[in-house]
Design a protein around this motif. Structure first.
Motif, mmCIF file in Angstrom:
data_model
loop_
_atom_site.group_PDB
_atom_site.id
_atom_site.type_symbol
_atom_site.label_atom_id
_atom_site.label_comp_id
_atom_site.label_asym_id
_atom_site.label_seq_id
_atom_site.Cartn_x
_atom_site.Cartn_y
_atom_site.Cartn_z
ATOM 1 N N SER A 41 0.850 -1.197 0.000
ATOM 2 C CA SER A 41 0.000 0.000 0.000
ATOM 3 C C SER A 41 0.884 1.245 0.000
ATOM 4 C CB SER A 41 -1.006 -0.006 1.166
ATOM 5 O OG SER A 41 -0.425 0.425 2.373
ATOM 6 N N ARG A 42 0.250 2.427 0.105
ATOM 7 C CA ARG A 42 0.996 3.683 -0.078
ATOM 8 C C ARG A 42 1.766 4.128 1.154
ATOM 9 N NH1 ARG A 42 -4.133 7.226 -0.979
ATOM 10 N NH2 ARG A 42 -4.616 5.830 0.735
ATOM 11 N N ASN A 43 1.160 3.954 2.312
ATOM 12 C CA ASN A 43 1.686 4.580 3.531
ATOM 13 C C ASN A 43 2.786 3.700 4.155
ATOM 14 O OD1 ASN A 43 1.970 5.096 6.357
ATOM 15 N ND2 ASN A 43 0.086 6.298 6.288
ATOM 16 N N VAL A 69 -1.218 1.918 -6.248
ATOM 17 C CA VAL A 69 -1.722 1.082 -7.346
ATOM 18 C C VAL A 69 -1.978 1.897 -8.617
ATOM 19 C CG1 VAL A 69 -2.692 -0.740 -5.886
ATOM 20 C CG2 VAL A 69 -4.135 1.208 -6.560
ATOM 21 N N ARG A 70 -1.951 3.227 -8.486
ATOM 22 C CA ARG A 70 -2.089 4.073 -9.685
ATOM 23 C C ARG A 70 -0.792 4.175 -10.469
ATOM 24 N NH1 ARG A 70 -5.026 8.758 -6.200
ATOM 25 N NH2 ARG A 70 -3.590 7.859 -4.671
ATOM 26 N N ASP A 71 0.275 3.578 -9.945
ATOM 27 C CA ASP A 71 1.595 3.660 -10.578
ATOM 28 C C ASP A 71 1.984 2.252 -11.050
ATOM 29 O OD1 ASP A 71 4.286 3.747 -11.164
ATOM 30 O OD2 ASP A 71 4.833 4.925 -9.393
ATOM 31 N N GLY A 98 -10.383 3.505 -2.614
ATOM 32 C CA GLY A 98 -10.609 4.769 -1.921
ATOM 33 C C GLY A 98 -12.058 5.151 -2.114
ATOM 34 N N ASN A 99 -12.646 5.747 -1.067
ATOM 35 C CA ASN A 99 -14.047 6.134 -1.205
ATOM 36 C C ASN A 99 -14.374 7.262 -0.243
ATOM 37 O OD1 ASN A 99 -16.695 6.170 -2.068
ATOM 38 N ND2 ASN A 99 -17.058 3.985 -1.698
ATOM 39 N N PHE A 100 -15.421 7.984 -0.576
ATOM 40 C CA PHE A 100 -15.987 9.027 0.274
ATOM 41 C C PHE A 100 -17.377 9.288 -0.268
ATOM 42 C CE2 PHE A 100 -13.153 10.725 -3.024
ATOM 43 C CZ PHE A 100 -14.061 11.405 -3.818
ATOM 44 N N LEU A 107 -19.096 16.582 -6.901
ATOM 45 C CA LEU A 107 -17.885 15.786 -7.141
ATOM 46 C C LEU A 107 -17.102 16.406 -8.294
ATOM 47 C CD1 LEU A 107 -16.393 13.127 -6.370
ATOM 48 C CD2 LEU A 107 -17.840 11.965 -8.065
ATOM 49 N N SER A 108 -15.840 16.737 -8.043
ATOM 50 C CA SER A 108 -15.020 17.336 -9.103
ATOM 51 C C SER A 108 -14.559 16.242 -10.064
ATOM 52 C CB SER A 108 -13.802 18.022 -8.488
ATOM 53 O OG SER A 108 -12.904 17.043 -7.980
ATOM 54 N N PRO A 109 -14.144 16.648 -11.274
ATOM 55 C CA PRO A 109 -13.603 15.644 -12.202
ATOM 56 C C PRO A 109 -12.455 14.864 -11.577
ATOM 57 C CG PRO A 109 -13.993 17.713 -13.358
ATOM 58 C CD PRO A 109 -14.251 17.980 -11.892
ATOM 59 N N ASN A 110 -11.631 15.547 -10.809
ATOM 60 C CA ASN A 110 -10.505 14.835 -10.191
ATOM 61 C C ASN A 110 -10.960 13.880 -9.084
ATOM 62 O OD1 ASN A 110 -7.735 14.225 -9.967
ATOM 63 N ND2 ASN A 110 -7.559 15.566 -8.187
ATOM 64 N N GLY A 111 -12.031 14.244 -8.396
ATOM 65 C CA GLY A 111 -12.563 13.331 -7.381
ATOM 66 C C GLY A 111 -13.071 12.048 -8.018
ATOM 67 N N ALA A 199 -17.003 3.007 8.293
ATOM 68 C CA ALA A 199 -16.924 4.291 9.006
ATOM 69 C C ALA A 199 -17.196 5.455 8.049
ATOM 70 C CB ALA A 199 -15.550 4.438 9.652
ATOM 71 N N ARG A 200 -16.667 5.347 6.832
ATOM 72 C CA ARG A 200 -16.821 6.451 5.871
ATOM 73 C C ARG A 200 -18.219 6.500 5.262
ATOM 74 N NH1 ARG A 200 -11.647 8.163 2.525
ATOM 75 N NH2 ARG A 200 -10.107 7.947 4.169
ATOM 76 N N LEU A 201 -18.817 5.325 5.051
ATOM 77 C CA LEU A 201 -20.039 5.282 4.243
ATOM 78 C C LEU A 201 -21.291 4.970 5.033
ATOM 79 C CD1 LEU A 201 -18.573 3.243 1.251
ATOM 80 C CD2 LEU A 201 -18.666 5.715 1.522
#
Ligand code: COA
Ligand code: NAP
Length: 269
Positions: A41-43, A69-71, A98-100, A107-111, A199-201
């Motif tokens: 993972s990233r962290n 995973v985007r790389d 990832g989610n929110f 929601l922005s295009p980048n989101g 927790a997020r959803l």
């Protein structure tokens, strides 16, 4: 953990997104069943902590890799390093996500792109990076889907699109890789207690209140546990599932069959 017993002694298992929550639970399940496990993972702190926990649990070294995973290049390097260390990969789990909550209007295009990039494109990158290293015949790939793949869900247009795409990647690569003896399946968990996703959803409130509220729409009248998903992953990777491929296996205690999973996401949105 459960009292179900699997034996993955000598198997090599790589879990993308395996440093917390459901995916870490899956990694733990395989470690307890005797597998050699790598997580990514990233962290860096999460990676180090997960690798240490898995090592302590299994009594043999588990490997941790820091990558997004985007790389695709970073993911390829990590899985190649794991395979060089352990040998061919018997089971690949791809569960980074990832989610929110956000209404499409907000929601922005980048989101939108970010969730598609992590969940959908990331799943493809992980599978493609692992492909040269998968054991033939016999390897099993397990992607992690979600109820949003099949249920129109307020505040979830990004995850709905991403996870529906993940399911089609699962089916398509099951078709393409089946002749080589590689099975590709996916698990769609329901409401899993103690997780970042819930927790997020999920509805606001402490875990007891959330459980009480959601249990009303779950046939088995309880939230899922991480171990419920870990056991399903081990079943899918095991010889018991040798003729199972191209399947999206819902593991939700009977919540989604009525479409009532919607009650969770729509509750506060
Ligand atoms: N509502 C609306 N948009 C949001 C948002 C929210 N709650 N959270 C993030 N975004 C948008 C950002 O505003 C940004 O878009 P912008 O550049 O147009 O402003 C875009 O999403 C990317 O955000 P960023 O924080 O740069 O992304 P990241 O790559 O650092 O992190 C996330 C990815 C946003 C998904 C982050 O929540 C994450 O890392 N999640 C992993 C854990 C998780 O979600 N677990 C549950 C799995 S079900
Ligand atoms: P979680 O604990 O947040 O797990 C997400 C994992 O993915 C973490 O290890 C995270 O670590 C990693 N990750 C996130 N973005 C990444 C990226 N760009 N590159 C590499 N790794 C990344 O969440 P969870 O709730 O357990 O969810 C796990 C999976 O189950 C997800 O696929 C989710 O969609 C699915 N699911 C969950 C539920 C639920 O009830 N929780 C229900 C249905 C489906 P880093 O932050 O270190 O990167």
């Amino acid at each position: 953990m459960s009292n179900v017993s699997f034996d993955f002694t000598g198997a090599n298992v790589f879990v993308a997104g395996g440093t917390s929550g459901i995916n870490l639970g899956i990694a733990m399940g395989f470690v307890l069943a005797g597998a050699q496990v790598g997580v990514l993972s990233r962290n860096p702190d999460k990676v180090a902590a997960a690798a240490q926990l898995l090592t302590d649990t299994g009594g043999r070294p588990a490997s941790g890799y820091v990558a997004d995973v985007r790389d695709p290049a970073a993911v390829s390097a990590a899985i190649a390093a794991f395979a060089a260390e352990t040998g061919p990969v018997d089971c690949l789990v791809s569960g980074a996500a990832g989610n929110f909550r956000a209404l499409a209007a907000d929601l922005s295009p980048n989101g939108f792109r970010t969730v598609i990039d992590i969940d959908l494109n990331g799943t493809f990158h992980v599978m493609k990076a692992a492909y040269p290293h998968l054991r033939r015949p016999g390897a099993s790939v397990i992607n992690i889907s979600a109820p949003q793949a099949g249920l129109a869900t307020e505040t979830q247009v990004h995850a709905c699109a991403a996870k529906a795409g993940v399911d089609q990647v699962t089916r398509t690569l099951a078709l393409e890789w089946g002749p080589e003896g590689i099975r590709v399946n996916s698990i769609s968990p329901g409401f899993i207690a103690g997780t970042e996703g819930l927790a997020r959803l999920g509805p606001d409130g402490d875990e007891q209140k959330v459980a009480a509220k959601l249990s009303r729409v779950i046939a088995l009248r309880r939230l899922g546990e991480v171990a419920d998903i870990a056991d399903t992953a081990m079943f899918l990777a095991s010889n018991a599932a040798r003729y199972v491929s191209g399947v999206v296996l819902t593991v939700d205690g009977g919540a989604g069959m009525t479409g009532m999973a919607r009650a969770m996401f729509a509750s506060e949105g």
